[in-house]
Design a protein around this motif. Sequence first.
Motif, PDB file in Angstrom:
ATOM      1  N   ALA A   1      -6.984 -31.981   6.222  1.00  9.92           N
ATOM      2  CA  ALA A   1      -6.715 -33.201   5.456  1.00  9.92           C
ATOM      3  C   ALA A   1      -7.964 -33.664   4.717  1.00  9.92           C
ATOM      4  O   ALA A   1      -7.894 -34.091   3.551  1.00  9.92           O
ATOM      5  CB  ALA A   1      -6.207 -34.291   6.389  1.00  9.92           C
ATOM      6  N   VAL A   2      -9.123 -33.593   5.365  1.00  9.32           N
ATOM      7  CA  VAL A   2     -10.374 -33.979   4.721  1.00  9.32           C
ATOM      8  C   VAL A   2     -10.656 -33.086   3.524  1.00  9.32           C
ATOM      9  O   VAL A   2     -10.999 -33.552   2.426  1.00  9.32           O
ATOM     10  CB  VAL A   2     -11.541 -33.913   5.733  1.00  9.32           C
ATOM     11  CG1 VAL A   2     -12.882 -34.034   5.018  1.00  9.32           C
ATOM     12  CG2 VAL A   2     -11.398 -35.002   6.790  1.00  9.32           C
ATOM     13  N   SER A   3     -10.508 -31.775   3.709  1.00 15.08           N
ATOM     14  CA  SER A   3     -10.788 -30.830   2.636  1.00 15.08           C
ATOM     15  C   SER A   3      -9.866 -31.046   1.446  1.00 15.08           C
ATOM     16  O   SER A   3     -10.305 -31.057   0.289  1.00 15.08           O
ATOM     17  CB  SER A   3     -10.648 -29.398   3.166  1.00 15.08           C
ATOM     18  OG  SER A   3     -10.942 -28.453   2.170  1.00 15.08           O
ATOM     19  N   GLU A   4      -8.591 -31.219   1.724  1.00 18.42           N
ATOM     20  CA  GLU A   4      -7.622 -31.428   0.647  1.00 18.42           C
ATOM     21  C   GLU A   4      -7.903 -32.714  -0.114  1.00 18.42           C
ATOM     22  O   GLU A   4      -7.823 -32.749  -1.344  1.00 18.42           O
ATOM     23  CB  GLU A   4      -6.208 -31.462   1.238  1.00 18.42           C
ATOM     24  CG  GLU A   4      -5.108 -31.654   0.196  1.00 18.42           C
ATOM     25  CD  GLU A   4      -3.723 -31.669   0.816  1.00 18.42           C
ATOM     26  OE1 GLU A   4      -2.762 -32.031   0.114  1.00 18.42           O
ATOM     27  OE2 GLU A   4      -3.594 -31.334   2.011  1.00 18.42           O
TER      28      GLU A   4
ATOM     29  N   LEU B   1     -17.395 -33.204  -2.091  1.00 16.57           N
ATOM     30  CA  LEU B   1     -17.953 -31.859  -1.951  1.00 16.57           C
ATOM     31  C   LEU B   1     -17.646 -31.234  -0.593  1.00 16.57           C
ATOM     32  O   LEU B   1     -17.825 -30.029  -0.419  1.00 16.57           O
ATOM     33  CB  LEU B   1     -19.470 -31.907  -2.155  1.00 16.57           C
ATOM     34  CG  LEU B   1     -19.958 -32.435  -3.512  1.00 16.57           C
ATOM     35  CD1 LEU B   1     -21.473 -32.560  -3.517  1.00 16.57           C
ATOM     36  CD2 LEU B   1     -19.485 -31.528  -4.646  1.00 16.57           C
ATOM     37  N   LEU B   2     -17.186 -32.046   0.367  1.00 18.11           N
ATOM     38  CA  LEU B   2     -16.895 -31.529   1.701  1.00 18.11           C
ATOM     39  C   LEU B   2     -15.726 -30.562   1.679  1.00 18.11           C
ATOM     40  O   LEU B   2     -14.731 -30.785   0.983  1.00 18.11           O
ATOM     41  CB  LEU B   2     -16.550 -32.679   2.650  1.00 18.11           C
ATOM     42  CG  LEU B   2     -17.669 -33.343   3.447  1.00 18.11           C
ATOM     43  CD1 LEU B   2     -17.079 -34.439   4.315  1.00 18.11           C
ATOM     44  CD2 LEU B   2     -18.422 -32.340   4.303  1.00 18.11           C
ATOM     45  N   THR B   3     -15.830 -29.505   2.457  1.00 13.59           N
ATOM     46  CA  THR B   3     -14.743 -28.539   2.600  1.00 13.59           C
ATOM     47  C   THR B   3     -14.458 -28.310   4.082  1.00 13.59           C
ATOM     48  O   THR B   3     -15.243 -28.697   4.960  1.00 13.59           O
ATOM     49  CB  THR B   3     -15.112 -27.189   1.967  1.00 13.59           C
ATOM     50  OG1 THR B   3     -16.174 -26.586   2.733  1.00 13.59           O
ATOM     51  CG2 THR B   3     -15.561 -27.356   0.517  1.00 13.59           C
ATOM     52  N   GLY B   4     -13.354 -27.644   4.331  1.00 17.93           N
ATOM     53  CA  GLY B   4     -13.036 -27.283   5.701  1.00 17.93           C
ATOM     54  C   GLY B   4     -14.094 -26.397   6.329  1.00 17.93           C
ATOM     55  O   GLY B   4     -14.369 -26.502   7.536  1.00 17.93           O
TER      56      GLY B   4
END
Length: 613
Positions: free
Chosen positions: A226-229, A247-250
Amino acid sequence: MFTTRPELSGDHGMVASTHWLASAAGMSVLERGGNAFDAAVTAGFVLQVVEPHLNGPGGEVPALVWPEAEQKVSVVCGQGVAPAAATVDAVRGLGVDLMPGTGLLPATVPGAFGGWLLMLERWGTWRLRDVLEPAIFYAEHGIPVIERIANTIETVAPMFRADWPTSAATWLPDGAVPVAGGRFANPVLAATYRRVVDEAEAHGPGREREIEAARSAWYSGFVAEAVSEFCAGRGWRDTSGNEHSGLLTGDDLAGWRATVEEPASVDYRDHTVFKTDSWGQGPVFLQQLALLSGFDLDAASPAEFVHTVTESAKLAFADREAWYGDPRFADVPLTALLSKEYNAARRGLIGPAANGELRPGSPAGRTPRLPVYPEPIVATAASGVVGGVGEPTVAMPAADAPEPGEAQTGANGRVNGDTCHLDVVDRWGNMVSATPSGGWLQSSPTIPSLGFCLGTRGQMFWLQDGLPGTLRPGARPRTTLSPSFATRNGRPWLAFGTPGGDQQDQWSVNFFLSLVHGGLNLQEAIDAPMFHSMHFPSSFYPRGSRPNVLLVEDRMDPATVAELRRRGHQVETQPPWSLGRLSAVARDADWPGTGFLRAAANPRGAQGYAVGR
C-alpha cells in the motif's frame, strides 16, 4: 517547593508518558505480569492513536533500554532510512533546493513498527496481540479528543479539503473538525493492525514466529504494498508549493530492519549519561556536559547558571550542525567531539557576555563545514494555511500568527505539533526511555487503505553534497529524537526525555542539572521554570534560526531575566507553563531493598501523566 503533583514512589513499577491513556495502558501491562519492554511497546502503540498529531505508525522511534539481565544500556534504532532513489541529483532535478517539510518527498522508511517489534522480540514476554490490543481498541472505539488535536486539525483543515482529500476523509468526519472533548475513531487504522495480528497468528504458533510474521506483513506484505502504490501514484502538494509523488518503494521497506546498537556516553560527576550515536542529536547533550564540567555550577547565581548553560548549548549545537550525520555514511569525529581536551579548549570561548555567532569547532584539527542556509522564507497563504513551515510545527493563518518564537516553542496550543515520550521501570529493574515521533496526521496525505500517513523525517537531509547530513540512499536523517538514560555510581538510575524537536537536548539538560546540582526531586525538576536558546538553525523546514534569542518561562525571577539581558541575551518571556514536556522514571540507589522506584511527568498541556505503585 511547590509542585503540580507528587513525585510517585513505589516498588512494583512506574510508567510516565506524554498522555495519560498511554501511561495507564503501560501500567496495566505491569499489573498483569508483563515487564518494562512489554509495557513500553503497548504504551508506544497507544500513543500512535491517542496523540496522532504528535506521532503515528508511519513514524519512527529511538529508545534506550536497560535490560537488568544484561547490566548494560543499549540503543534500539527504529529510525527509517532514505529511499534508494533519494539522491541529491534526483530531488534537485525536481526543482527542489530544500527538502520540503510535508508531503511524500521527504518520507523515509517507517521505522516505528520495526523498532517496537524488535524491543518486544528481544526483551519482551508478551505476544503481539496482547501489546496491540489497547491501541486497536482505541482506534476502533474512539479516543477523547484533546484540545490540541482539535486545534491542529482545525489549522490544517482548509489544506486537507483543498489538497489532501484522503486526509480530509480520515480526520474530518462528516466534513467537520473533531470537537475537543468529543470522541474520534480511526477504524481503518484499527483494521490495519487487526490484519497484521491475524496474519502473524496464521504463521504461529510461537511468539517469535508471530513477531517475525508481523514484521513481514508490514515491511514486505500488504502494508509495504500500500505504501509503495501510494508513493508511486499522483503527486501531492507540499511546502515547496508544488505537487510531488514519493520515492519510497516496497523494496526500500523490505530491505530495512531495526537494529540494536551501542550508545554514546559521557561521565559527569558521579553519573554517566547515555545517548544515541550521531544519527540523532543526542550527543549534543553529552557535549554540553563535557563543557559544563569545567564550571562551578553549584556556586553560580541563577543568571550565571542560565548564561553558562545557554552558551554551552550554542557551542554544542554548532558542532551538531557541522559534524553530525549517520556514521555509516559520514566520518563523524564523535570521540574527539566528546573528549576532555577538545571541550576544555571550547570552554574558553564562553565569556561573561552572550555570543551571537554560530561557532563550530575543529575536532582533531579538522576544518568544519556548515551547510549553506537558505534565505528566510516568508510565509504566504496557500489553501487557507500559511506555507513554508515543516513538521512538527503547523503553520497558522497570518492574522492569527503568534508572537516571535511562540510557534516554535509550543507556547500557543493552536500552532505546535511535537513528539511523544515514554519511560518505564518494572519491579525487576528493567528500564526504557523512548521518544516516538513522525507520521503526524499533518505530515503527509493519509494512505486511505491503511489509515495513517508517512513521516517527513527526510526534511532533515541537506540537498548539498559533501555534508555529514547530505541526502544519501539508505542513510538515516540526523534526527532530533533524543531519549536519555543515566547511571549513578555505576548503577542504573534514570530514564528520561521530552518531546520538543531541537529543544529536547536543552530541556533534558536543564532537567538533569536541576537534579544533580539543584537537589530537586523528579517532579520538582520538571516543574521548575524552563528556558532554551533559539540561536542555532532549526532541524525542520525552512531551517530558520534566531541568533542570541533566549526563551524563558515568565515564572523566572525578573532579576535573573534583567541580568541575562544585560549580558546580551535577547530574552523573550513565554507563558508560565509553556516550555518543556519532560517525563522520567528512576531507581533509588538502595533499590531493591529499602529504596523505591520513582516517576514524574509534565503538567504543561494537561495531558502528560505518570502512574505507578
